[in-house]
Design an enzyme around this catalytic site. Structure first.
Site, mmCIF file in Angstrom:
data_model
loop_
_atom_site.group_PDB
_atom_site.id
_atom_site.type_symbol
_atom_site.label_atom_id
_atom_site.label_comp_id
_atom_site.label_asym_id
_atom_site.label_seq_id
_atom_site.Cartn_x
_atom_site.Cartn_y
_atom_site.Cartn_z
ATOM 1 C CB THR A 187 -0.883 0.023 1.264
ATOM 2 O OG1 THR A 187 -1.620 -1.194 1.325
ATOM 3 C CG2 THR A 187 -1.840 1.199 1.219
ATOM 4 C CE LYS A 221 -5.139 -1.150 1.586
ATOM 5 N NZ LYS A 221 -5.563 -2.366 2.245
ATOM 6 C CE LYS A 246 1.694 2.296 4.117
ATOM 7 N NZ LYS A 246 2.174 0.991 3.685
HETATM 8 P P1 NAD Z 1 6.128 -5.868 7.159
HETATM 9 O O1 NAD Z 1 6.861 -4.708 7.753
HETATM 10 O O2 NAD Z 1 5.846 -7.060 7.987
HETATM 11 O O3 NAD Z 1 6.910 -6.373 5.823
HETATM 12 C C1 NAD Z 1 7.664 -5.543 4.980
HETATM 13 C C2 NAD Z 1 8.973 -6.282 4.667
HETATM 14 O O4 NAD Z 1 9.731 -5.514 3.738
HETATM 15 C C3 NAD Z 1 9.861 -6.482 5.907
HETATM 16 O O5 NAD Z 1 10.130 -7.875 6.083
HETATM 17 C C4 NAD Z 1 11.128 -5.700 5.564
HETATM 18 O O6 NAD Z 1 12.316 -6.292 6.089
HETATM 19 C C5 NAD Z 1 11.106 -5.723 4.059
HETATM 20 N N1 NAD Z 1 11.920 -4.660 3.454
HETATM 21 C C6 NAD Z 1 12.038 -3.366 3.834
HETATM 22 N N2 NAD Z 1 12.888 -2.719 3.026
HETATM 23 C C7 NAD Z 1 13.323 -3.625 2.105
HETATM 24 C C8 NAD Z 1 14.208 -3.550 1.001
HETATM 25 N N3 NAD Z 1 14.830 -2.403 0.664
HETATM 26 N N4 NAD Z 1 14.419 -4.679 0.270
HETATM 27 C C9 NAD Z 1 13.793 -5.845 0.597
HETATM 28 N N5 NAD Z 1 12.954 -5.961 1.648
HETATM 29 C C10 NAD Z 1 12.716 -4.870 2.379
HETATM 30 O O7 NAD Z 1 4.776 -5.241 6.575
HETATM 31 P P2 NAD Z 1 3.456 -6.047 6.111
HETATM 32 O O8 NAD Z 1 2.470 -6.047 7.222
HETATM 33 O O9 NAD Z 1 3.876 -7.299 5.444
HETATM 34 O O10 NAD Z 1 2.872 -5.020 5.031
HETATM 35 C C11 NAD Z 1 3.445 -4.895 3.727
HETATM 36 C C12 NAD Z 1 2.595 -3.942 2.917
HETATM 37 O O11 NAD Z 1 1.245 -4.429 2.866
HETATM 38 C C13 NAD Z 1 2.504 -2.537 3.506
HETATM 39 O O12 NAD Z 1 2.563 -1.608 2.446
HETATM 40 C C14 NAD Z 1 1.158 -2.531 4.215
HETATM 41 O O13 NAD Z 1 0.584 -1.240 4.291
HETATM 42 C C15 NAD Z 1 0.349 -3.438 3.314
HETATM 43 N N6 NAD Z 1 -0.788 -4.122 3.971
HETATM 44 C C16 NAD Z 1 -0.633 -4.715 5.187
HETATM 45 C C17 NAD Z 1 -1.718 -5.351 5.780
HETATM 46 C C18 NAD Z 1 -1.574 -6.015 7.124
HETATM 47 O O14 NAD Z 1 -2.602 -6.367 7.718
HETATM 48 N N7 NAD Z 1 -0.371 -6.233 7.621
HETATM 49 C C19 NAD Z 1 -2.963 -5.359 5.132
HETATM 50 C C20 NAD Z 1 -3.085 -4.781 3.879
HETATM 51 C C21 NAD Z 1 -1.980 -4.157 3.301
#
Ligand code: NAD
Length: 289
Positions: A87, A162, A237
């Protein structure tokens, strides 16, 4: 298909694991998280994408997405599709898509709804912006990771859908919580309030499917001491992204703005950080005394 998967956190790891289980060849990269079983681990983002037909990114925000895109676009093979499921703001999504198409790649913004449970169970909803051809290429993967994928329009349309959805959700959850807290003050039983509203014109997903009052309606984070679920931090966010989009498009979003202010206060000055976004109900109860 050969798939590069970058960003294997709470959402990315189970999404990638489902693709691997379905027989796809996945090469994964994350700067911190462990690589789930069934994936090949790459030493860098560039290494994860070289042979891939489709590259999926699931990253924290637009700045990180743009940085990762710069690392991977020059290393992807022509004709491959870059599909970002994070997102992020609409402008970052469009910038990445135009960089990808300039390099002869397909590009999709495909944020998801459904949370960690949806990612684990393969029941996410994808809202997708980009070309019809790129959407057709990635559709079989959306079918594995999710239950529905809607092609919303050109680049940025997925992120637009979204943030509009989540702006409605944030404002609706707050008003549902304040109504329960008002009902308490008026001596109206919460179950009676649910029975009426869930079948009357005040009904909503927040009331009917994710009721913020414990012990009422279907199981929800309220029944689990408001452990997320969908955290207040992530709602904050998304409301910030909605405000930025509204400002850059010149649109009035007064309710979205107010929802943002309330979640900001809840997360940054009160005890909302790390709690489910429906924990607005105990917050209002406490404030009402
Ligand atoms: P998260 O923080 O658990 O996962 C993000 C991952 O990206 C981490 O493991 C981090 O180490 C990795 N990362 C960061 N920088 C990086 C780089 N330069 N290269 C490679 N990897 C890198 O977050 P999440 O909960 O998995 O959410 C991910 C996305 O999905 C976000 O944009 C969030 O808004 C969206 N989202 C989350 C949910 C939820 O319920 N968690 C629901 C809908 C959407």
């Amino acid at each position: 298909m050969k798939i590069g998967f970058i960003g294997l956190g709470n959402m990315g790891a189970p999404m990638a694991a489902n693709l691997a289980k379905a027989g796809h060849e996945i090469t994964g990269f994350d700067t911190a998280a462990p690589i789930p079983a069934g994936l090949t681990s790459a030493g860098s983002a560039a290494d994860a994408v070289r042979d891939a037909d489709v590259v999926i990114t699931m990253l924290p925000n637009g700045a990180i997405l743009k940085m990762v895109a710069q690392q991977i676009i020059p290393n992807m093979k022509r004709g491959a599709v870059l599909c970002d499921c994070s997102t992020v703001d609409v402008n970052s999504a469009r910038t990445v898509a135009s960089g990808a198409s300039a390099a002869g790649l397909g590009a999709l913004d495909a944020p998801v709804s459904g949370g960690i449970g949806g990612a684990q169970n393969g029941t996410l909803t994808f809202m997708v912006g980009g070309s019809g051809a790129a959407f057709a290429t990635v559709s079989p993967l959306f079918d594995i990771m999710g239950q529905k994928a809607v092609h919303c329009g050109d680049s940025g349309a997925g992120q637009a859908a979204k943030i509009c959805n989540n702006m409605i959700l944030g404002a609706t959850m707050i008003v549902t919580c304040e109504a329960f807290a008002l009902a308490d003050k008026l001596g109206l039983d919460r179950q009676k309030m649910f029975d009426v509203v869930s079948t009357s014109s005040g009904y909503s997903w927040s009331m009917n499917a994710y009721c913020p009052a414990p012990g009422i309606g279907p199981q929800s984070p309220a029944d689990n001491d408001y452990r997320p679920g969908f955290s207040a931090d992530l709602m904050l966010k998304d409301l910030g992204l909605a405000r930025d989009a509204a400002r850059s498009a010149g649109a009035q979003t007064p309710m979205g703005e107010l929802a943002l202010q309330l979640y900001e206060q809840f997360v940054e000055q009160e005890d909302g950080r790390g709690r489910d976004f429906s924990a607005m109900l105990p917050r209002f109860v406490k404030m009402n005394g």
